[in-house]
Design a protein around this motif. Structure first.
Motif, short mmCIF file in Angstrom:
data_model
loop_
_atom_site.label_atom_id
_atom_site.label_comp_id
_atom_site.label_asym_id
_atom_site.label_seq_id
_atom_site.Cartn_x
_atom_site.Cartn_y
_atom_site.Cartn_z
N ILE A 1 0.86 -1.18 0.00
CA ILE A 1 0.00 0.00 0.00
C ILE A 1 0.89 1.23 0.00
N GLN A 2 0.45 2.24 -0.72
CA GLN A 2 1.24 3.48 -0.73
C GLN A 2 1.12 4.18 0.62
N ARG A 3 2.25 4.66 1.13
CA ARG A 3 2.25 5.37 2.42
C ARG A 3 1.96 6.85 2.16
N ASP A 4 0.77 7.14 1.71
CA ASP A 4 0.44 8.52 1.37
C ASP A 4 -0.49 9.12 2.43
N GLU A 5 -1.07 10.26 2.10
CA GLU A 5 -1.93 10.94 3.07
C GLU A 5 -3.14 10.09 3.44
#
Lengths: 612, 361
Positions: A324-328
């Protein structure tokens, strides 16, 4: 030099190889990507072909002789231009475009679509020597087309030999290294792993029963029962202590609020082994498609006694969709889980104290360890965690009613009996704080509570229970022990029936063993010099020797101090010394045991003889 | 030359066998290590606790090599992660003494036990123990079966000996040899580049130092080593600030501090000195003083006599540059230097400070 912008050049064979072979770590994701394409094709048909009344369906068939796996759907199919524009253009995804188009007017339909990168189809070449796609679009006047490629820069599109029904069939001619997928069990396992919750039935050819359950347990008619069954099958726990069904969560951003679409459940297993097995992990789905398992960072760090499954379309997968992308959005989902779990446990504590107590008891060590790092969680459990004490298990709140605001603890494994007797003699129970996080928890507790202090009763801290005393009345006893090279002192402690205790410094055993090794001359010179340095520094502080503390408040010691030297007095002093050594729980080896037996026998013999 | 041992093959084989035979006690014994090792920077107390449990279980089960293995790692936990040199020394002596006994002598971790014993003496007083450390290296290379990692770290200590003597050229040669040995191990590569940074920095070859610290950052990122990434960014920030690139420096400084915030192990001297120098450079003398104060406190807690003396020397110089009275600090620094086995070098630096030379080495 020109300042005109220039464009990157693409080396297509290299790029294709990276995308097809290096983007993914598990070759089985090829099955996932093809199933997802089939699923999205069915959703697309439902959206765009309102006249269609066929139930969507995906069929997987195996031709072991030809080493082929075929995945067939009755979705929208592709037209010739769509094949060129989407299937054969890397990075362009019809599904993403359709999702964007639908997001305003039909957001629920948009949410059903999974694909977005336009890369997934290439993953077929992880397992394929060649891929043949046969498709017929639902659009009027479409004919059946065949696309084939061997994963290099070329592909071929031709009219199919025969017309087919609307839909798509992908035939994957497997590489010899992945023929294990031709076995039904392996194929079924891969399908169930990735697509168990896809809402469209997936059949293995010839079997009328769908392979996937299609409904996520938390969306089932009886979600409680379905979740219990799922936990039992997936994790092997029959009776989780607590299950929290996740709901869409509203986050307060200060200037605005935001709705996080959240599905799934969290549960608390029956127990953890703090040293070896902690939980705190989640299996992650995005739009019903499995992405990755055992993700540790989504739950709050203190929740190492919780496990679960979430499905959240807010999360963004990486291009390989294995992470999973560690984004906002990730941070927002983290926060939503933190708030929902924190709220759920707080509610459990208030509404069902027996279950909450069971949770705390079953995961005590893990909770203690992580509470020290999380002030809010610490507050939630500080007065419910029970500690082992010399008077049984009790909470610190209850313990403090017995000690006027002091937490007495021993951090030595199992605590020496002597420490316990000393402390009990002082009228105070001792907390067993031998687990590594317990001293930190007790210190934190003391710091957060007015008028509470924590006192460690290890070898150095035992002094807390010993009061200084005048040695003038006991000089004869001190002389007796000094003559035997036993370091002794006179102090006062309770209980008064305890005549003496033996207290050793922390590293006494290390010093003893090093001294023995050095004296045996078994250590090579460059090392022996340094061992000798170490011993000098330690022995200068009497680290090897224990101290026998005689209790001036003991009637026995008082009596012995008044007795003449020799005979019965000396025998009694030898016995007191031997018992003190034994109950210290330190510096015991075969030689000491033998010495103790010898002096014990001699002393008893003297006493018996004198009374005979 | 004694034979080499493959410590981790021994470790893995035991685990595989335990799992194959489904032997819960041995699975548990093997299982303490990985969670302990994984939490060494974030929860060193937990690391120590797991290794302690491991040693106790090994004793109960009667596996002497596992007992020694976990006692060794307890020493490593004290020395490297908890950075408690007093207890680290006692634990290293304990493991070393055990390794002299017949039933531990052939264990595959014996070389590492010797190395831990050498390490703690290097850290306590590298300069004062120089002759013994050299003799230990010779002895180990001739008489003890070593594993790869121990061979690499011995080479690193050899470089450290030259560095401590301010023999920069030989220090550089030995670090480069160390770098050659550890190629492919990003974690060790990062420390090698960081070492080269210091070798150049101490010679005031700041451009070369900057290049090395950038290479250290790249390798540390491959190894996800927050401490080394953090240090590299701070060192870069200081360089860029002194070169006049304040905004890039500020950004790297902030990033470097964020990396340090993620770990629980004590940062140690290099960190405090670089941060203090950065604050001094931007004119925040209060912060510059605060970080050297923290450095001194840490060194006192750790129990490193050279660390205390170096820290006090740094404070004297900073006090001098800031125009603060230095007499009391100078007296304390001299006293700290006298506690060293070889106080001459630091004493001569203190005399320079007393004569009004407040510049850094």
């Amino acid at each position: 030099m020109s300042t005109e912008p220039r464009q990157f050049q693409i080396y297509l064979p290299g790029l294709l190889r990276v995308l097809a072979e290096s983007l993914y770590s598990d070759e089985r994701v090829a099955i996932r990507e093809l199933l997802q394409n089939a699923h999205d094709s069915c959703v697309r048909r439902a959206v765009e072909d309102k006249a269609n009344d066929q139930r969507p369906r995906i069929t997987v068939s195996v031709d072991a002789k030809r080493r082929v796996i075929a995945i067939q759907d009755n979705g929208s199919g592709l037209t010739g231009p769509e094949i060129e524009e989407y299937l054969s253009t890397i990075g362009r995804s019809y599904t993403r475009q359709l999702g964007e188009n639908l997001s305003f007017l039909q957001p629920e339909e948009a949410d059903r679509l999974i694909g977005q990168f336009g890369l997934g189809f290439l993953s077929a070449f992880l397992i394929a020597e060649e891929v043949v796609l046969t498709t017929r679009s639902f659009r009027p006047d479409s004919t059946t087309l065949q696309w084939r490629s061997k994963g290099d820069i070329n592909y071929f599109v031709t009219p199919a030999a025969e017309e087919r029904a609307v839909g798509t069939q992908v035939e994957v001619f497997l590489k010899p290294t992945v023929t294990y997928l031709l076995e039904r069990d392996n194929l079924a396992k891969a399908i169930r792993t990735y697509a168990n919750f896809l809402p469209i039935p997936i059949h293995i050819a010839g079997d009328w029963r769908p392979l996937n359950v299609m409904v996520q347990p938390w969306d089932a008619e009886d979600p409680d029962a379905a979740i219990q069954t799922y936990i039992e099958q997936k994790y092997g726990f029959h009776n989780p202590l607590y299950v929290l069904k996740l709901k869409p969560h509203t986050i307060d951003l200060g200037h605005d609020t935001m709705e996080i679409p959240l599905g799934g459940f969290l549960f608390i297993p029956p127990g953890t082994v703090a040293s070896l097995h902690e939980y705190g992990d989640l299996d992650v789905y995005i739009r019903h498609m499995f992405i990755c398992e055992a993700v540790k960072e989504l739950l709050p760090p203190w929740a190492r006694f919780v496990s679960g499954v979430i499905d959240c379309p807010q999360l963004q997968p990486t291009a390989s969709r294995e992470q999973i992308q560690r984004d906002e959005n990730y941070l927002l989902v983290q926060r939503a889980l933190d708030e929902q779990l924190g709220g759920g446990l707080a509610k459990l504590a208030v509404e069902n104290p027996p279950v909450w107590r069971q949770v705390v008891d079953s995961h005590r060590d893990v909770m203690i360890g992580w509470a020290v790092k999380s002030p809010e969680f610490f507050e939630q459990i500080r007065d419910i965690i029970a500690f082992r004490t010399t008077r049984g298990m009790m909470t610190l709140k209850d313990y403090l009613t017995l000690t006027d605001g002091t937490l007495y603890y021993s951090s030595r494994p199992a605590g020496a009996l002597q420490d316990q007797v000393l402390s009990e003699g002082f009228g105070k129970p001792v907390i067993d704080a031998s687990y590594f996080a317990e001293p930190a928890f007790l210190t934190e507790y003391a710091q957060r509570s007015d008028g509470v202090r924590a006192v460690a009763l290890d070898s150095e801290g035992s002094g807390e229970l010993l009061a200084p005393a005048s040695s003038s009345d006991f000089a004869a006893l001190l002389t007796y022990f000094a003559a035997r090279d036993v370091k002794a002192s006179v102090v006062v402690f309770t209980p008064s029936h305890l005549p003496a205790v033996m207290i050793y410094p922390k590293n006494a055993e290390v010093v003893r063993d090093a001294r023995e090794a050095l004296d045996n001359d078994t250590i090579a010179p460059p090392f022996s010099d340094l061992i000798a340095d170490f011993l000098r520094s330690q022995e200068a502080h009497d680290v090897a020797a224990g101290t026998l503390h005689l209790n001036a408040a003991s009637p026995l010691i008082e009596k012995l101090a008044r007795m003449p030297a020799g005979g019965e007095r000396d025998a009694a002093l030898d016995l007191i010394y031997s018992f003190a050594r034994l109950f210290s729980g330190r510096m015991l080896d075969m030689k000491v045991a033998s010495d103790v037996y010898t002096s014990f026998t001699r002393a008893v013999d003297t006493l018996v003889t004198s009374h005979a | 030359m004694p034979r080499m041992v493959n410590l981790w093959k021994w470790f893995d084989d035991f685990g595989f066998d335990a799992h194959r035979k489904n032997d819960p006690a041995r699975i548990r014994l093997h299982g303490y290590f990985n969670p302990g090792f994984d939490s060494r920077f974030t929860e060193p107390e937990r690391t120590l606790s797991l290794f302690t449990e491991g040693a106790e279980l090994a004793r109960k089960l009667g596996y002497p090599c596992w007992e020694l293995f976990y006692e060794l790692w307890r020493a490593e936990a004290y020395i490297f992660y908890l950075q408690d040199y007093r207890q680290g020394l006692a634990q290293a002596v304990k493991a070393f003494t055990m390794a002299q006994q017949p039933h531990y002598r052939a264990c595959p971790c014996v070389g590492r036990v010797y190395r831990a014993f050498m390490d703690i003496h290097s850290f306590i007083d590298m300069s004062g123990n120089q002759a013994q450390v050299l003799a230990m290296i010779d002895y180990m290379e001739e008489n003890i079966a070593l594993d790869d990692d121990t061979v690499h770290l011995i080479q690193r200590r050899r470089a450290g000996l030259y560095y401590e003597e301010e023999d920069w050229e030989n220090a550089r040669i030995e670090v480069l040899k160390f770098l050659d040995l550890v190629r492919g191990n990003a974690y060790r590569e990062a420390t090698a580049y960081s070492f080269l940074y210091w070798v150049e920095f101490r010679q005031k070859r700041f451009d070369a130092a900057y290049e090395y610290i950038c290479m250290s950052e790249v390798a540390a990122r491959r190894a996800s080593d927050d401490r080394t990434i953090g240090f590299a960014l701070l060192a870069q920030a200081l360089y860029l600030l002194r070169r006049g690139d304040g905004s890039d420096a500020a950004w790297r400084f902030e990033q470097g501090m964020a990396h340090y915030a993620r770990i629980a192990v004590k940062p140690r001297g290099g960190f405090y000195h670089i941060v203090s120098a950065y604050y001094e450079e931007v004119g925040d003398s209060a912060k510059a003083l605060e970080y050297l104060e923290r450095d001194l406190t840490e060194e006192m807690m750790i129990g490193s006599a050279p660390g205390i003396a170096e820290s006090r020397l740094g404070r004297c110089r900073l006090f001098g540059r800031l125009g603060l009275p230095i007499d009391a600090e100078l007296a304390a620094a001299r006293e700290a230097a006298r506690a060293l086995k070889k106080p001459d070098r630091i004493m001569s630096k203190l005399e320079r400070v007393a004569a009004g030379d407040y510049s850094e080495d």
